[in-house]
Design an enzyme around this catalytic site. Structure first.
Site, short mmCIF file in Angstrom:
data_model
loop_
_atom_site.label_atom_id
_atom_site.label_comp_id
_atom_site.label_asym_id
_atom_site.label_seq_id
_atom_site.Cartn_x
_atom_site.Cartn_y
_atom_site.Cartn_z
N SER A 4 1.10 -1.18 -0.10
CA SER A 4 -0.07 -0.08 0.01
C SER A 4 0.86 1.22 -0.04
CB SER A 4 -1.11 -0.02 1.14
OG SER A 4 -0.35 0.36 2.49
N LYS A 5 0.58 2.26 -0.65
CA LYS A 5 1.26 3.35 -0.78
C LYS A 5 1.28 4.36 0.70
CE LYS A 5 -1.24 5.54 -4.20
NZ LYS A 5 -1.66 6.45 -5.09
N ARG A 6 0.59 3.90 1.68
CA ARG A 6 0.73 4.44 2.79
C ARG A 6 1.92 3.68 3.57
NH1 ARG A 6 -2.16 3.28 7.07
NH2 ARG A 6 -3.52 1.63 5.92
#
Ligand code: GLU
Length: 510
Positions: free
Chosen positions: A260-262
């Protein structure tokens, strides 16, 4: 509803359809690669469509980043918002008029209905369903009611209504997938297809556009499996031929969590560019995710291959539906392989943006600087795994002798005999005749072989110091670092005057 000719079965049309919600996700490249491999193998077309109907998550610069990162990877499209094509526009926000008639038709046919429920009502309903452990989903309060009838009930909103699908009890819940065979998905809710802002939701827009654009194969991430029954229903209701589906596995971390980009910097496509990965290495790496290496005729496997080889042998059946582990160590290895395969001129020019970014060179280097850079590049090409590593190795060749900084750890390593070693080197190298210096010192007497011979004689033999210790102070003097390109070649590139000035500089500072 415009009628486009259905493309011949022999010429597939595929698409990647990213939503511009921020820095593009590595999954967009992964999807593009597999779509493109099949399209190219089949002599079909690959198009890029921007799915920007979610205005709340829309990011202005994201679309350009999609173009830039996919171009950087060489995953280029035949039709798209930037280049146009026979089915333009390729951006959903510019296609709002296209969706309207489809919605009207579904409303007329009783397949869809208006809903005026307020956000608060929907939230309360969900909360209640969760509390009482009922299946969540819209309770159809608005179904079959006119605006006036509905307005008389609580939880009504004055704003424009949304339009929902009326999912029948016997909605088909299985579909065929090119990778997974028969896939079963859960029963969908009465999905909103047109929002109050007049924008369609993804589900309607994707079906309409895939149809209108003649898409024959929908290749996308496995997170869309649960949505597919809604899409299949829409195709059915509208009397349209559905495309074939292939749901690619999700990329996973070693602990199986999804990328995930987070949480993962490597989920952002621009990260790879910033970190000095070569696009061809990243493409090769992505082609090995959930997909086997190239099989040679003798039965051995080869992990390094070109896009062309990948595309020529492409087969959906080879895709492993189990989420592949995104192993950056493998990418690092591949990147080193690809760096070493570049021809020197190419390698040198790929360093330039990093050297400019790190202020080693200006954006507009002189011919002399480029010549020197090429000589240094040859020394480091086999020594780095990321283009970002070049700056530290190259910088010493582009600073003035008296501006060279000696790193603390390098100075800390110097032994007591450093002064003696430096003195001997200065004397020995001073005796080398550097007449006839070419632009890179190439035809000079001050060349790597002569330098090595002279230093071995004066320090290793003359002072009886083992090579392992003999050259450390010299390396520190010329590069300021503990780790540098090969010493004698570095001295050759710097030339006699610079080399001696640096040796003297360190000597004086002891
Ligand atoms: N816009 C969707 C996404 O961002 C595309 C899904 C699809 O390919 O159907 O992933």
């Amino acid at each position: 509803m415009t009628e486009h000719p259905t493309p011949a079965a022999s010429s597939p049309r595929l698409r990647v359809a990213p939503s511009p919600t921020g820095d593009p996700h590595v999954g967009t490249a992964y999807m593009s690669l597999f779509n493109l491999a099949f399209a190219r193998q089949q002599g079909g077309r690959f198009l890029l469509r921007i799915e920007d109907t979610d205005r709340a998550r829309f990011r202005e610069d994201s679309e350009q980043q999609v173009f830039d990162t996919l171009h950087w990877l060489g995953l280029t499209w035949d039709e798209g918002p930037d280049i146009g094509g026979p089915y333009a526009p390729y951006k959903q926000s510019e296609r709002l008029d296209t969706y309207r008639p489809y919605v009207e038709r579904l409303l007329e046919d009783g397949k869809a209905y208006y809903c005026w429920c307020s956000g608060e009502r929907l939230a309360q309903m969900r909360e209640m369903q969760q509390k009482t452990k009922q299946p969540t989903g819209y309770d159809r309060l608005c179904h079959g009611k006119t605006r006036e009838e509905r307005a008389a009930l609580p939880g009504f909103t004055d704003k424009d209504p949304v339009v929902r699908m009326l999912i029948p009890d016997d909605a088909p819940l299985t579909f065929d997938d090119l990778i997974r065979g028969t896939v079963a998905a859960p029963r969908p809710d009465d999905q909103v297809i047109l929002k109050a802002d007049g924008f369609p939701t993804y589900h309607l827009a994707v079906v309409v556009d895939d149809h209108e654009m003649g898409i024959t194969h929908v290749v996308r991430g496995e997170e869309w499996i649960s949505s597919t029954p809604k899409h299949v229903l829409l195709y059915q209701w509208l009397g349209l031929e559905p495309p074939k589906f292939a749901h690619m596995p999700l990329l996973r971390n070693a602990d199986k969590s999804k990328i995930s980009k987070r949480k993962n910097p490597a989920a952002r496509l621009t990260w790879f560019k910033e970190e000095g990965y070569l696009p061809e290495a990243l493409v090769n790496f992505l082609a090995l995710l959930a997909y086997p290496p190239v099989l040679e005729v003798d039965g051995t496997e080869r992990e390094v291959f070109t896009f062309r080889e990948f595309s020529d042998g492409f087969d959906w059946k080879k895709v492993n539906p189990v989420g592949p582990i995104f192993d950056l160590k493998k990418l690092d290895w591949l990147n080193g392989v690809y760096i070493r395969e570049l021809d020197l001129g190419d390698f040198t020019s790929r360093l330039l943006p990093f050297l400019e970014r790190d202020e080693v060179l200006s954006g507009n280097p002189s011919l002399g600087e480029l010549g020197r850079l090429k000589a240094v590049a040859e020394l480091i090409q086999t020594r780095i795994a990321h283009l970002t590593e070049a700056s530290a190795l190259v910088r010493p060749f582009f600073v003035a002798d008296d501006a060279l900084e000696i790193a603390e750890d390098a100075r800390g390593q110097l032994k007591e005999d450093a002064g003696q070693v430096l003195d001997a080197a200065i004397a020995a190298l001073g005796d080398i005749d550097d007449a006839g210096t070419g632009p890179l010192g190439s035809d000079s007497g001050f060349n790597a072989a002569a330098i090595e011979a002279s230093l071995r004689e004066s320090i290793v033999e003359g002072l009886g110091i083992k090579p392992k210790f003999a050259f450390g102070p010299l390396r520190t003097a010329v590069s300021g670092q503990r780790i540098s390109p090969p010493l004698f070649e570095s001295m050759e590139i710097l030339g006699k005057t610079s080399t001696l000035a640096r040796l003297q500089g360190l000597r004086d500072s002891l």
